[in-house]
Design an enzyme around this catalytic site. Sequence first.
Site: not given
Length: 615
Positions: A2, A27, A74, A100-101, A487, A491, A494, A510, A610
């Site tokens: 946010c 963000r 968000w 935010n949070g 990674e 990507k 995402e 396995h 972000k």
Amino acid sequence: MCGIFGYVGEGDSVQITLEGLKNLEYRGYDSAGIGGIHKGKITCLRSLDKIRSLSQDACSKEFKVDLALAHTRWATHGEVSLKNAHPIESARNELIVVHNGIVENFLALKEELTQKGMTFTTDTDTEVIAQLVLDAYSGDLQKAVEKTLKRIEGMCSFAVIHKNHPDQIVASSSGLSLAIGLYPEGLALASDSHAFSHEVSQVAYLEAGCTVLLDKGSIEALSYSEPFLQVLKEGEKCPLVFEKLTAFSQSAHKGNFEHFMLKEIVETPEILQAMMAKHINKESKRLIFPELEKGIADKVFSKVVFIACGSSWYAAKAAATNIQERLGVEATAYPASEFRYNRSFVDSSSLVIAISQSGETADTLAAAKKAKESGAYLLSLCNVQSSQLERLSDINLSMEAGLEIGVASTKAYTATLAMLWLVTLWFEQREKGPLNEIDLHALLILPQCALEVLEKRKDIEQIAQGFKEMQHVFFIGRGVMYPSALEAALKLKEISYIYASGYPAGEMKHGPIALVDENCPTLAFFADSLIYPKLMGSLAEVKARKGPTLAILPKGLSREVELVADSVFWLPKTIKELTPITAALFSQLFAYYMAHARGCAIDQPKNLAKSVTVE
């Protein structure tokens, strides 16, 4: 996550605030809104579309307010809807809050307030803040926020406007930093300093436990709860130290590129070139790190522990592998979200390296605080000036990547890999002297190696076209290339929304190999001759089950791989420790072109942010 932006002053509050909100767009968000006071009444606009749409709506409706709070949300609590979009209003429409949070104890607080007769109209935890401030308000907005801050559990920041105080914004933090910027004709607050326009040259940061009152002509900062990193009595002033704001050299514009992500990938060689020029003395063959020389030149550590999230964690895993091999020191990379809640084995003999592009990642901040409490020496690697993580650390190094707008990390990831390898070599240099010729040469030609990968963009795009219909992809690697597989999978997930798995190559047999068939390709990352035969065996196992295969490896390794893999992409020749950087450029471009072919939102993929400022 946010984004918060607020402005009070003589300037055009709506225009300045929407501009600031636009600068926070990177963000990630799923709704946006702006609110303020006009003719003594609270008024708000909200949108489930982009900020551009919100701005057009504000223009068409001639939206005017005396001071403004804006927000990009968000979603955490409550679905994406107009009723849950910020600003959130209190009962009786007396005040608005942007937040935010997460308020971790919001259910208990909501039940308490409901029993008092308050009604709730949204599904958000933010509305609890609004109702708490309203419940505590008796004419003094600062004191109402003071009481509210004491009741909140969890890391968050919020800002409040009340209709009885048309010249004031009160903001507070219980763990997430807020930036305060000095405009020529007013004051602004934002989730980070990127939001401020070029007119702002001075910025201060509000720490946890502090509340700030922004009035048209002054700033008051007071501590209302146990402060962060300082001991102050309740009501004492919590110092706001203004410092020069150094803007990133890169402009937040795409230029001729279709997406920020592609622009930022292409910037990698330039970033690496500048990094090598800054930190390598070619004549003496020594690495230059004044921060390290000043802080830890004479310190000896028994272990190195990395804490990070997402792409930063994968970079840390590669660095931990290199440190153990080159320095002979125990090195471990933890997901920050796990480190915080596991038993800690770090102490005063430990070097903890915390990595966060934004420097505001909630999990990494919490883990870093735990490491500090355990007595560890904390080195941080960030990409944002004066971030909360930087201020917490004993030493901070910059990723030196410049402003990164795309939600999926690209140039910041490769810059992190390069910086961590330089730091590893600096420690080796401290014990053994100047760089050897092989390492020095590999560093000096690294920018050119990166450029060579970029020059094959059309080849990578063609490869992506061949895989675009796939719904599941495996990436495999061993040793230092296992993090590269993780990674690459991240990507692809995402931005293309294809399910991808990164796996240690030896572990495929396995269990995961059960999924392999003609519709499930496997991409293998090679780095050196030691793991070459083992990876060849893994590819052969996939081929035997009709799985399409692609090998990605540096020139100089045996071409026998062409007899096993369906196709091969040759990376520039470099040392094993730097191959993850050139491999990352391949995987970033591969994901980009896959997403492009599938028509996905590349710079702002769904459900992602972000800067992840919730735990």
